[in-house]
Structure formats: structure tokens, C-alpha cells
Write a protein that holds these residues in place. Sequence first.
Motif, PDB file in Angstrom:
ATOM      1  N   ILE A   1      32.007  42.616  40.592  1.00 57.67           N
ATOM      2  CA  ILE A   1      32.866  42.668  39.409  1.00 57.67           C
ATOM      3  C   ILE A   1      31.997  43.007  38.215  1.00 57.67           C
ATOM      4  CG2 ILE A   1      34.448  41.388  37.911  1.00 57.67           C
ATOM      5  CD1 ILE A   1      35.058  39.606  40.367  1.00 57.67           C
TER       6      ILE A   1
ATOM      7  N   PHE B   1      41.973  42.037  40.737  1.00 53.59           N
ATOM      8  CA  PHE B   1      40.888  43.014  40.791  1.00 53.59           C
ATOM      9  C   PHE B   1      40.984  43.877  42.058  1.00 53.59           C
ATOM     10  CE2 PHE B   1      38.352  40.119  37.925  1.00 53.59           C
ATOM     11  CZ  PHE B   1      38.227  41.039  36.896  1.00 53.59           C
ATOM     12  N   ALA B   2      41.165  43.228  43.206  1.00 51.35           N
ATOM     13  CA  ALA B   2      41.110  43.934  44.476  1.00 51.35           C
ATOM     14  C   ALA B   2      42.262  44.914  44.651  1.00 51.35           C
ATOM     15  CB  ALA B   2      41.098  42.928  45.630  1.00 51.35           C
TER      16      ALA B   2
ATOM     17  N   TYR C   1      36.596  45.853  39.437  1.00 49.61           N
ATOM     18  CA  TYR C   1      36.113  45.555  40.783  1.00 49.61           C
ATOM     19  C   TYR C   1      35.575  46.853  41.369  1.00 49.61           C
ATOM     20  CZ  TYR C   1      36.353  44.472  45.789  1.00 49.61           C
ATOM     21  OH  TYR C   1      36.068  44.309  47.117  1.00 49.61           O
TER      22      TYR C   1
ATOM     23  N   PRO D   1      40.975  48.603  42.622  1.00 51.11           N
ATOM     24  CA  PRO D   1      39.530  48.879  42.710  1.00 51.11           C
ATOM     25  C   PRO D   1      39.127  50.048  41.814  1.00 51.11           C
ATOM     26  CG  PRO D   1      40.672  49.678  44.673  1.00 51.11           C
ATOM     27  CD  PRO D   1      41.665  48.862  43.903  1.00 51.11           C
TER      28      PRO D   1
ATOM     29  N   LEU E   1      40.964  37.351  41.577  1.00 50.83           N
ATOM     30  CA  LEU E   1      40.339  38.283  42.507  1.00 50.83           C
ATOM     31  C   LEU E   1      41.375  39.227  43.108  1.00 50.83           C
ATOM     32  CD1 LEU E   1      37.843  39.267  44.002  1.00 50.83           C
ATOM     33  CD2 LEU E   1      38.233  37.479  45.714  1.00 50.83           C
TER      34      LEU E   1
END
Length: 247
Positions: free
Chosen positions: A229, A177-178, A239, A181, A174
Motif C-alpha cells: 500500500i 484497496f484490493a 494498492y 488495484p 483492505l
Amino acid sequence: MTASAPRHGTRGRALPLLLVAAAHDVRLEWLSELDDPRFSYRLVHSGHDTLRDLYRYQPDLLVLGLGVRDPGPWEVLRRVREMTEDLRVMVATRSFDTAEAVRALESGADDVLWLGMPDGLSNALIMARLRRATPVSPSEQLLEDGCLRLDLASREVTMGCQYVPLTALEFDLLHAFARNPGQVLTPEQLLHRAWRGRPGEDGDAHKVKYAVLRLRREIEGATGEKAPIETVRGVGYRYVLPGSHQA
């Protein structure tokens, strides 16, 4: 020294957790190196307790003594690798033996520790395995985007004010992904960013698919909302910030 309870919760804890499995007659002075403010540990003495606590506490690292019994270390290592490829495992033995070390590494261990190593080396090896789970500088420890709040120091995730319980791998996935963005990340990029330093970073993109699936389920189970996602067919995943639109 007796078995100690973790200082923090099983998930979202502030300090990385080691599960140490050592026979009752192990030289406990060796374990004194584990008294380190950068991590916490739990000590058990049997193979059964080792497997039980892997489920219960989901540690960031397993230090498995080759003297444990009921079941023995090779059966424990086999069952650990049946459960997960993601857990870091170090085996510990009384004295270094090449054949034994090779067997351990071929069975799924990542490192070998032994009594009589130079002072501080075993601790340094442990910290090297835990480097991705340790707190970062205060200026870099918090990531927020209006929906997601990801705290690298405590390794806690909230989304829409709901706490999301994640494993160490899911947290790192995560985080990848974050930090990017709206950007499509290929399975190979995710392997590099989230699996780096873990066993099995060998280009197997199939593990990414299932890890993303588990991450989505954890988010949706905690929040009751669809996970932000997206799958980009034939390319990878991205994301998407809530309220944004991707063409």
C-alpha cells in the motif's frame, strides 16, 4: 440461557459476532431473537465483563443493556468510545424513554432497542448494522490476485500464504484497496467505501491515515514483507500488485 462462547475465532471468523451485555434479571425471551444463523453472540452480565470481552473477542457489534452494573452503562459507553469510534453500539432498555435515548445517542450509541418493539424489528436493526460483516454470494466472496487472498464469507485474509489477522475495519479497508488495484484512492473515497455504516463517517480524513498505518503494520507483522500500500503524497493511497510498477 447462559453465556455462550463464540462459534468461531476472534478474528477471521465466518459469522459476525455480537457481544450482548444484559443485567441478570433481563427478560431472556427478548434475547431469543438473537438465535439467528447469520450471526453468533456472546452474553455477559456486567460492565467489567463487557469491557474485558471487547478486548478478548473484538466483536462486530455491541448490544449494551442500560441495566448493567459494575461499572454502569454510561461509564461502559464512555470507555468504549475512548477505545474506538469504529465499533457499532446499540443500547437496549426495558421501555423507550426519549431523554434516555437522546443521552445514549449523544454518548456514542448508534441505535436504541427496547422491550416491546414490534416482532422482528430489533433483529432487523441488528442485521442492518451487521450487513457489511455478513457473507456475500459465493460468486463474489473470494478475491485473489496472486499474492492476496481475501475471503468475504469467512472474512479471512492471507498474503503470501501467511494469515493476516485484521479487525473488521482493517478488513474493509483492505477490501477497498484490493478491489481497485493501482488506483489512487483519496481519504474521502476510503471513508465512503470502508467506513460506510460505521459511526463517525463525518469527513474526518485523519482517521484514514491512522487506519492505513495500522493495516500496514498488521500486514508487515504477519508476512515480514513491506505492505503493498503506497502513499501518494497530497492525494491518497493505492494498492500495488507485487511485481507491478507504478510511475
